[in-house]
Enzyme design. Structure first.
Site, PDB file in Angstrom:
ATOM      1  CG  HIS A 129      -1.703   1.242   1.419  1.00  0.00           C
ATOM      2  ND1 HIS A 129      -2.972   1.394   0.910  1.00  0.00           N
ATOM      3  CD2 HIS A 129      -1.407   2.403   2.056  1.00  0.00           C
ATOM      4  CE1 HIS A 129      -3.424   2.606   1.230  1.00  0.00           C
ATOM      5  NE2 HIS A 129      -2.488   3.238   1.933  1.00  0.00           N
ATOM      6  CD  GLU A 130       1.724   3.624   3.715  1.00  0.00           C
ATOM      7  OE1 GLU A 130       1.895   4.691   3.097  1.00  0.00           O
ATOM      8  OE2 GLU A 130       0.748   3.447   4.465  1.00  0.00           O
ATOM      9  CG  HIS A 133       0.410   6.217  -0.681  1.00  0.00           C
ATOM     10  ND1 HIS A 133      -0.805   6.623  -1.190  1.00  0.00           N
ATOM     11  CD2 HIS A 133       0.149   5.681   0.546  1.00  0.00           C
ATOM     12  CE1 HIS A 133      -1.764   6.343  -0.314  1.00  0.00           C
ATOM     13  NE2 HIS A 133      -1.207   5.768   0.749  1.00  0.00           N
ATOM     14  CG  ASP A 139      -4.798   6.676   1.523  1.00  0.00           C
ATOM     15  OD1 ASP A 139      -4.305   5.540   1.408  1.00  0.00           O
ATOM     16  OD2 ASP A 139      -4.378   7.524   2.329  1.00  0.00           O
TER      17      ASP A 139
END
Length: 194
Positions: A129-130, A133, A139
């Protein structure tokens, strides 16, 4: 394993050596035979290096998160940084909440925060997920477990570390577009917490 395919217009870009926003792009010399162009498309993916030496107990989760992105998209490849090389992405462990600080597309710092891990969130999902980014994704809250970028809103029972079709397409577009230009950058300076 995800098979990398050439992107439309990529053959023209392959004839020029590009150094995009701190990453590395490998170009094919103009004397390359047409049969080799498809094979060289794999090498044309933008290489983004990451340094997980500061990620402590989360190093294997970070490596797996990077591998998931490599299996999922063609236009970018995440690789561990070589000794003596400066990484595009620094990954650190701390006691806070997971967050990413992108600077430009494919560059920035990721924090794998122990606070979320202590609450029961999956370390590989957090890592993927990170990294998402840093690859230009926002998000998507609230969201279902099937969306990697839904982050914590999917709950602690969600362990899905894979981007969905929309997320994959957005990363492909981000990096395919970056390969076609010589200096564009993603918005920078934002701290993305989750």
């Amino acid at each position: 394993m995800h098979v990398r395919k050439p992107t439309i217009g990529l053959a023209a870009v392959l004839t020029v050596t590009l150094s995009l926003m701190g990453g590395q792009a490998v170009a094919t010399p103009s004397t390359t035979a047409p049969s080799e162009v498809a094979d060289s498309a794999v090498a044309a993916a933008r290489v983004v290096t990451y340094d997980a030496s500061g990620s402590a107990e989360f190093k294997s989760a970070v490596d797996r998160g990077a591998a998931i992105w490599n299996e999922s998209v063609d236009a970018v490849e995440l690789r561990p940084v070589a000794t003596g090389q400066r990484a595009n992405i620094r990954v650190l462990a701390d006691n806070g909440w997971p967050r990413a600080l992108p600077t430009t597309l494919g560059n920035g710092t990721v924090y794998i925060g122990r606070q979320a891990v202590d609450q029961g969130y999956n370390t590989i999902r957090i890592s993927a997920h990170e990294l998402g980014h840093i690859l230009g994704l926002p998000d998507r809250k609230p969201g279902p477990c099937s969306s990697l970028m839904s982050g914590s809103t999917a709950g602690i029972a969600c362990t899905n570390p894979y981007p969905d079709t929309v997320e994959k397409a957005e990363v492909e577009d981000n990096f395919s577009s970056a390969l076609a230009r010589t200096g564009g950058a993603a918005p920078s300076g934002a701290v993305i917490v989750d």
